[in-house]
Scaffold this motif. Structure first.
Motif, PDB file in Angstrom:
ATOM      1  N   THR A 136       0.721  -1.334  -0.016  1.00 15.10           N
ATOM      2  CA  THR A 136      -0.029  -0.098  -0.068  1.00 15.10           C
ATOM      3  C   THR A 136       0.809   1.233   0.015  1.00 15.10           C
ATOM      4  O   THR A 136       0.419   2.384   0.073  1.00 15.10           O
ATOM      5  CB  THR A 136      -0.859   0.126   1.275  1.00 15.10           C
ATOM      6  OG1 THR A 136      -0.196   0.093   2.364  1.00 15.10           O
ATOM      7  CG2 THR A 136      -1.834  -1.215   1.350  1.00 15.10           C
ATOM      8  N   TYR A 158      -5.541   0.761   3.096  1.00 15.59           N
ATOM      9  CA  TYR A 158      -6.001  -0.726   3.083  1.00 15.59           C
ATOM     10  C   TYR A 158      -7.426  -0.965   2.590  1.00 15.59           C
ATOM     11  O   TYR A 158      -7.755  -1.999   2.028  1.00 15.59           O
ATOM     12  CB  TYR A 158      -5.760  -1.292   4.566  1.00 15.59           C
ATOM     13  CG  TYR A 158      -4.470  -2.029   4.573  1.00 15.59           C
ATOM     14  CD1 TYR A 158      -4.068  -3.034   4.200  1.00 15.59           C
ATOM     15  CD2 TYR A 158      -3.530  -1.174   5.179  1.00 15.59           C
ATOM     16  CE1 TYR A 158      -2.650  -3.675   4.299  1.00 15.59           C
ATOM     17  CE2 TYR A 158      -2.059  -1.664   5.540  1.00 15.59           C
ATOM     18  CZ  TYR A 158      -1.828  -3.023   5.025  1.00 15.59           C
ATOM     19  OH  TYR A 158      -0.709  -3.461   5.011  1.00 15.59           O
ATOM     20  N   ARG A 162      -8.070  -3.415  -0.530  1.00 19.55           N
ATOM     21  CA  ARG A 162      -8.960  -4.719  -0.575  1.00 19.55           C
ATOM     22  C   ARG A 162      -9.806  -4.572  -1.848  1.00 19.55           C
ATOM     23  O   ARG A 162     -10.063  -5.496  -2.330  1.00 19.55           O
ATOM     24  CB  ARG A 162     -10.053  -4.629   0.709  1.00 19.55           C
ATOM     25  CG  ARG A 162      -9.086  -4.790   2.067  1.00 19.55           C
ATOM     26  CD  ARG A 162      -9.940  -4.802   3.236  1.00 19.55           C
ATOM     27  NE  ARG A 162      -9.177  -5.311   4.415  1.00 19.55           N
ATOM     28  CZ  ARG A 162      -8.649  -4.502   5.158  1.00 19.55           C
ATOM     29  NH1 ARG A 162      -8.665  -2.988   5.201  1.00 19.55           N
ATOM     30  NH2 ARG A 162      -7.695  -4.731   6.296  1.00 19.55           N
ATOM     31  N   GLY A 227       2.718  -8.162   5.598  1.00 21.93           N
ATOM     32  CA  GLY A 227       1.448  -7.429   6.521  1.00 21.93           C
ATOM     33  C   GLY A 227       2.044  -7.844   8.002  1.00 21.93           C
ATOM     34  O   GLY A 227       2.091  -9.224   8.427  1.00 21.93           O
ATOM     35  N   ASP A 231      -4.038  -4.332  10.256  1.00 22.12           N
ATOM     36  CA  ASP A 231      -4.807  -4.282   8.824  1.00 22.12           C
ATOM     37  C   ASP A 231      -3.959  -4.979   7.979  1.00 22.12           C
ATOM     38  O   ASP A 231      -4.463  -5.706   7.185  1.00 22.12           O
ATOM     39  CB  ASP A 231      -4.720  -2.816   8.379  1.00 22.12           C
ATOM     40  CG  ASP A 231      -5.850  -1.884   8.854  1.00 22.12           C
ATOM     41  OD1 ASP A 231      -6.967  -2.401   9.021  1.00 22.12           O
ATOM     42  OD2 ASP A 231      -5.741  -0.711   8.860  1.00 22.12           O
ATOM     43  N   GLY A 232      -2.631  -5.015   8.240  1.00 21.78           N
ATOM     44  CA  GLY A 232      -1.575  -5.834   7.355  1.00 21.78           C
ATOM     45  C   GLY A 232      -1.935  -7.284   7.282  1.00 21.78           C
ATOM     46  O   GLY A 232      -1.937  -8.087   6.419  1.00 21.78           O
ATOM     47  N   PHE A 235      -5.401  -8.295   5.978  1.00 16.98           N
ATOM     48  CA  PHE A 235      -5.315  -8.336   4.429  1.00 16.98           C
ATOM     49  C   PHE A 235      -4.451  -9.738   3.919  1.00 16.98           C
ATOM     50  O   PHE A 235      -4.911 -10.419   2.930  1.00 16.98           O
ATOM     51  CB  PHE A 235      -4.549  -6.971   4.164  1.00 16.98           C
ATOM     52  CG  PHE A 235      -4.535  -6.812   2.428  1.00 16.98           C
ATOM     53  CD1 PHE A 235      -5.613  -6.315   1.817  1.00 16.98           C
ATOM     54  CD2 PHE A 235      -3.453  -7.724   1.866  1.00 16.98           C
ATOM     55  CE1 PHE A 235      -5.298  -6.129   0.399  1.00 16.98           C
ATOM     56  CE2 PHE A 235      -3.366  -7.236   0.456  1.00 16.98           C
ATOM     57  CZ  PHE A 235      -4.463  -6.534  -0.118  1.00 16.98           C
TER      58      PHE A 235
END
Length: 450
Positions: A136, A158, A162, A227, A231-232, A235
């Motif tokens: 990202t 993020y 997605r 990640g 969030d990572g 994901f």
């Protein structure tokens, strides 16, 4: 031949042009202009293929990734310029036959149709060996090259990523595997029932499709991600098939490994279909003394200006200029960037009681990754310990300087891993998915031709 029954390490070769040590470009064994030399990269990738690595990995960004105050500071950096990686990997595909070819492309500063087309093309050109490292992006320097003053905040990047993935994977399924008939007699180039229009409309993207490249040989190129933030990790658990990680201790690596595999299962996926590869920065010698001498020679080449700038970048572009170099790393406010790597570096500073100077010298080597220095036997012991104790499915190998560091790993470490049955002696498949033991994604129609 390798045993088809025993679990074996998955190995990536992470290949920045001069090597991973921040002073590698100054070493006499390193080609300083390697970032602009196709012959340099060709030799590296062919060496990794000779060593039966699963894949090579090229990192990238959409800008010069450094914190610098003036041109003098910038001029001391050794990794400022290099080829655009998809262009380079397309050329390298012609000079290799088995090794996987993975590169970084950002979901923040690209469009899904372009990325889907590029990686589908690379997969065809390489006979099914493409991998996409999804990022990202992490710095304002990149944003300023794309009409922005600063990058979008972490969660916004993020959210875009997605949706980006939904579009890209949908575009890869524009055509069924056997859609193209090439029937000259009937005049039918493809079967219209096997064309599917994506027709995506979402928060960030409106993409009709179809992709103007046939479905990739692997179904989808292998998805790679690094990640570590919440969030990572979420994901990665949803999308990734290979996860690059940053841990320095066995406990850290085990916690991450088990936690991520659980998240993968929570997303309804098979945890075995996600390979966790911590980074391993390696300095290897035939004897311990030889390895230590190699490392000392590199450390002597570290420019203090560059070392401090590298530490600042790894900590999220924080300003350390006002703190004494021989004092402790202070508590600093959270910043945008790689949250997992920042946390790992802070933990190392506290755990080992390092000053800022000592910390930047450590980061100059592995950039926060696990650091292994020693003989083939001692390094193999360390890798095997993590591998058999649920801390890793393999490793993203980071040579100190190139090409000599990779040569030493292939000539010294790989035979030791093969002797222990931890690594293949021959490739047993032709695609990157074959090497990694990953299933080929089944076709999923997002729409129908209209």
């Amino acid at each position: 031949m390798s045993s088809p029954h025993r679990r074996q390490m998955k190995l990536g070769a992470f290949l920045p042009a001069p090597g991973h040590h921040v002073a590698a470009w100054r070493h006499p064994d390193t080609r300083a202009d390697g970032g602009h030399s196709f012959e340099h990269y060709r030799g590296l990738v062919q060496t990794a293929e000779r060593g039966k690595f699963d894949m090579v990995f090229l990192s990238d960004s959409a800008g010069v990734r450094t914190k610098y105050r003036d041109a003098d500071e910038l001029s001391r950096q050794g990794r400022m310029v290099h080829f655009e990686p998809l262009t380079l990997l397309s050329a390298l595909a012609v000079h290799t036959s088995r090794i996987g070819l993975a590169a970084t492309s950002s979901t923040t500063y690209n469009e899904p149709f372009s990325v889907a087309r590029q990686f589908a093309s690379l997969d065809h050109l390489s006979g099914g060996r493409a991998g996409w490292n999804v990022v990202t992006s992490a710095t304002d320097a990149e944003a300023r090259n794309y009409n922005l003053d600063q990058q979008p905040e972490h969660s916004a990047r993020y959210r875009r990523a997605r949706e980006f993935m939904e579009v890209v994977t949908g575009l890869w399924d524009s055509w069924e595997d056997d859609a193209f008939r090439y029937d000259k007699e009937s005049g039918r180039f493809f079967d219209p029932d096997k064309l599917h229009i994506l027709g995506h409309r979402g928060e960030h993207f409106s993409v009709r499709g179809p992709l103007n490249v046939a479905r990739p040989p692997q179904g989808h190129p292998v998805i790679v991600q690094a990640g570590s933030s919440p969030d990572g990790q979420d994901f990665a658990a949803r999308w990734a098939e290979v996860v690059f990680t940053v841990q320095q201790t066995l406990d850290q690596a085990q916690d991450y490994y088990r936690g991520l595999k659980k998240q993968v299962a929570d997303h309804g996926r098979n945890p075995d279909d996600v390979k966790v590869l911590p980074g391993a920065f390696i300095v290897i010698g035939r004897t311990q003394a030889e390895a230590e001498d190699k490392y000392a020679a590199l450390q002597e080449l570290v420019d203090p200006v560059v070392g401090l700038g590298m530490l600042s970048y790894q900590l999220g572009m924080v300003d350390l200029s006002g703190y004494p170099l021989d004092g402790p790393l202070p508590e600093l406010p959270a910043t945008e960037g790689s949250a997992g790597k920042q946390r790992t570096i802070y933990e190392q500073a506290r755990r080992e009681g390092l000053t800022i100077r000592q910390l930047y010298l450590s980061v100059a080597a592995g950039r926060g990754h696990r650091f292994l220095l020693g003989t083939p036997e001692s390094i193999a012991d360390e890798l095997e310990d993590w591998f058999v104790n649920e801390a890793a499915d393999g490793f993203n190998i980071m040579p100190d300087c190139l090409p000599s560091g990779l040569d030493a790993i292939v000539d010294l470490l790989v035979p030791e891993l093969q002797r222990r049955g931890l690594m293949r002696t021959e490739y047993e498949g032709s695609t990157l998915r074959d090497h990694l033991g990953l299933p080929r994604p089944s076709f999923r129609a997002a729409g129908s031709a209209s």
